[in-house]
Enzyme design. Structure first.
Site, PDB file in Angstrom:
ATOM      1  N   ASP A 195       0.831  -1.203   0.000  1.00 25.98           N
ATOM      2  CA  ASP A 195       0.000   0.000   0.000  1.00 25.98           C
ATOM      3  C   ASP A 195       0.874   1.265   0.000  1.00 25.98           C
ATOM      4  OD1 ASP A 195      -2.805   0.990   0.343  1.00 25.98           O
ATOM      5  OD2 ASP A 195      -1.947   1.908   2.135  1.00 25.98           O
ATOM      6  N   GLU A 250       1.885  -0.467  -4.920  1.00 29.81           N
ATOM      7  CA  GLU A 250       0.870   0.512  -5.303  1.00 29.81           C
ATOM      8  C   GLU A 250       1.554   1.865  -5.478  1.00 29.81           C
ATOM      9  OE1 GLU A 250      -3.196   2.747  -3.921  1.00 29.81           O
ATOM     10  OE2 GLU A 250      -1.485   2.570  -2.606  1.00 29.81           O
TER      11      GLU A 250
HETATM   12  C1  NOJ Z   1      -4.504   2.826  -1.028  1.00 27.85           C
HETATM   13  C2  NOJ Z   1      -5.632   1.879  -0.755  1.00 27.85           C
HETATM   14  O1  NOJ Z   1      -5.882   1.131  -1.914  1.00 27.85           O
HETATM   15  C3  NOJ Z   1      -6.801   2.722  -0.325  1.00 27.85           C
HETATM   16  O2  NOJ Z   1      -7.987   1.983  -0.278  1.00 27.85           O
HETATM   17  C4  NOJ Z   1      -6.458   3.344   1.008  1.00 27.85           C
HETATM   18  O3  NOJ Z   1      -7.487   4.218   1.387  1.00 27.85           O
HETATM   19  C5  NOJ Z   1      -5.147   4.133   0.938  1.00 27.85           C
HETATM   20  N1  NOJ Z   1      -4.125   3.448   0.219  1.00 27.85           N
HETATM   21  C6  NOJ Z   1      -4.614   4.403   2.318  1.00 27.85           C
HETATM   22  O4  NOJ Z   1      -4.169   3.212   2.906  1.00 27.85           O
END
Ligand code: NOJ
Length: 528
Positions: A195, A250
């Site tokens: 993440d 991500e």
């Molecule tokens: C990316 C995640 O996919 C999302 O759902 C989340 O709100 C943010 N990061 C913060 O963790």
């Protein structure tokens, strides 16, 4: 001898556990529900699943507010349920990837509670980013990125105020996460989706941004610091010590210069490619997006994981149902019904997009419900909305609940088999999903679900180790490429039917062909 790693061209199915399947009937999905539905995933033909967070959490941000990184939230089950899921999945040849959330934790994490209970300047506060004065950074979810505590200090949170950012310069933090990686690797996970992977370390000076800079501007003092890359290299060594495990980062940037360092030797293996989630429906735009993405990974030991949908973005069929000449991307106006959405057309385009995605080199991520062609749910009442984006913007931005609604499995009315008895699901399902259920679509040879099933099977048969796409001109408005001499994709993103180029057979079409003409918003896989 080098071997081809399993993740390079895997089809990975993203499960949002709260909305996949509810075995215990409390209106929220759970691990036992996923386990019971493994045969569905086998039939779909996926190689792996990625589970978004199921860890103990107050659910202020759908579980991305983690209170304990090494356990299962009781609403989702237990560690024993997790182990049973991994074992059963392995029995079906399906790997399990889990989410790791290293930028922040929940305000309920014991270390943050200790920090709050401790004095300003105390060691417990050093694990987070406390200051006497905030800088001008804004939260990604709206509002300031700092919240003041009772003694007057402020702490940093790039997301919700209930998600304090870690201080990665404190040795306890990297040590904690290295333990978390090992904890899940020891339980047999195939890897991690990381993440907000670029935001772990911040510029130690925490400089103000030029006034008016949007919080997601790149580069920024809270992303892409060299120490983050060094930490990823340490993680890679841990993964490699377990064999064939993978991490997928991500990263919302598609700037080649920003991406390059993450794709170097010794780094984690993959970075999500989100380009197609915001590319308007035009052949020139899709070709440019694909070519620049393929160029980013060319010559590197990595492949792109392509994404059309995830739990953070409006459903594809809805986005592509908006007139792309007026509005190039989904906006709040469209979602609010202030701009028309042509649902049929959006679905036709989403079917064509599926054949494009699954014909690309690299891995393909399919978000639960994408294979059903679900639309964004637009009419969730304000008092049922859960996304902190909605509350932090005082309702000005709807946020992401509309793509997180519990899946329809069977039956004519809510909960559509999500649970096996009537229950109030955590987000309300629409009343018109009877034709969208897994059961209804399984029975319809022309359904989106059956298109996905066939495409995943044919992809394995025809594209296993096929070369990168070679684009060719198949007429105005078309996107066309070969993957080696025997296979071609032709997609018509224009307004008029086009003649199909020479081919020996049709492997799969996203919609009916008109003789040798490929209608608008239709894609086809042909043999040559
Ligand atoms: C990316 C995640 O996919 C999302 O759902 C989340 O709100 C943010 N990061 C913060 O963790």
């Amino acid at each position: 001898m080098s071997h081809r790693e399993w993740w390079r061209d895997a089809v990975v199915y993203q499960i949002y556990p709260r909305s996949f399947a509810d075995a215990d009937g409390d209106g929220q999905g759970d691990l036992a529900g996923i386990r019971a539905r493994l045969p569905y995933l086998v039939e779909l033909g996926v190689d792996a699943v990625w589970l978004t967070p199921f860890y103990p959490s107050p659910m202020a941000d759908g579980g991305y507010d983690v209170a304990d990184f090494c356990d299962v939230d009781p609403r989702f089950g237990t560690l024993a349920d997790f182990d049973a899921l991994v074992a059963d999945a392995a029995g079906h040849g399906i790997r399990v990837i889990v989410d790791i959330v290293p930028n922040h934790c929940s305000a309920e994490h014991p270390w943050f509670k200790q920090a709050l209970a401790a004095e300003p300047g105390s060691p417990a506060r050093e694990r987070f980013i406390f200051r006497d004065e905030p800088n001008n950074w804004q939260s990604m979810f709206g509002g300031p990125a700092w919240t003041q505590v009772e003694d007057g200090q402020w702490y940093l949170h790039l997301f919700d105020s209930s998600q304090p950012d870690w201080n990665w310069r404190h040795p306890d933090v990297p040590a904690l996460f290295e333990d978390v990686l090992r904890f899940w690797l020891d339980r047999g996970v195939a890897g991690f989706r990381v993440d907000v992977a670029g935001a772990m370390f911040k510029d130690a000076a925490l400089p103000d941004l030029p006034p008016g800079t949007p919080p997601d501007a790149e580069p920024s003092p809270y992303s892409h610091q060299p120490e983050t890359l060094a930490e990823h290299r340490r993680w890679r060594k841990i993964l490699d010590s377990y064999g064939d495990r993978v991490a997928i980062l991500e990263q919302w940037s598609d700037n080649p210069e920003t991406m390059a360092p993450y794709l170097g030797d010794g780094q984690l293996q993959q970075v999500f490619n989100f380009t197609l989630m915001s590319t308007p429906w035009s052949a020139a735009d899709w070709r440019a997006a694909i070519e620049s993405s393929v160029a980013i990974t060319a010559g590197r030991p990595v492949t792109a994981p392509w994404v059309l949908e995830n739990h953070d973005a409006p459903r594809l069929a809805t986005r592509l149902g908006v007139d792309q000449s007026i509005i190039r991307n989904p906006t709040e106006e469209a979602l609010r019904g202030e701009i028309d959405i042509d649902r049929e057309r959006g679905l036709r385009r989403a079917r064509a997009a599926a054949l494009i995605q699954l014909a690309l080199p690299g891995s393909a991520y399919v978000y639960q419900g994408q294979e059903l062609g679900l639309h964004e749910v637009l009419d969730i009442p304000a008092d049922r909305r859960e996304d902190p984006i909605f509350t932090r913007t005082a309702g000005a931005i709807f946020g992401r609940d509309g793509c997180r609604v519990p899946l329809p499995w069977s039956g004519d009315a809510p909960p559509y088999g999500f649970a096996d008895h009537p229950v109030r699901t955590w987000l309300p399902q629409p009343g018109d999903w009877a034709g969208q259920t897994v059961a209804a679509q399984s029975a319809d040879p022309g359904s989106m679900l059956n298109l996905y099933r066939t495409a995943v099977r044919l992809r394995r048969e025809h594209l296993g180790s096929a070369p990168d796409p070679a684009f060719f001109d198949a007429g105005p408005g078309t996107l066309a490429f070969t993957r080696g001499p025997g296979f071609a994709l032709v997609a018509n993103l224009g307004e008029e039917p086009v003649a199909l180029p020479a081919h020996t057979g049709t492997l799969l079409a996203s919609g009916p062909l008109e003789g040798d003409l490929l209608p608008a918003d239709t894609a086809v896989w042909v043999s040559r």
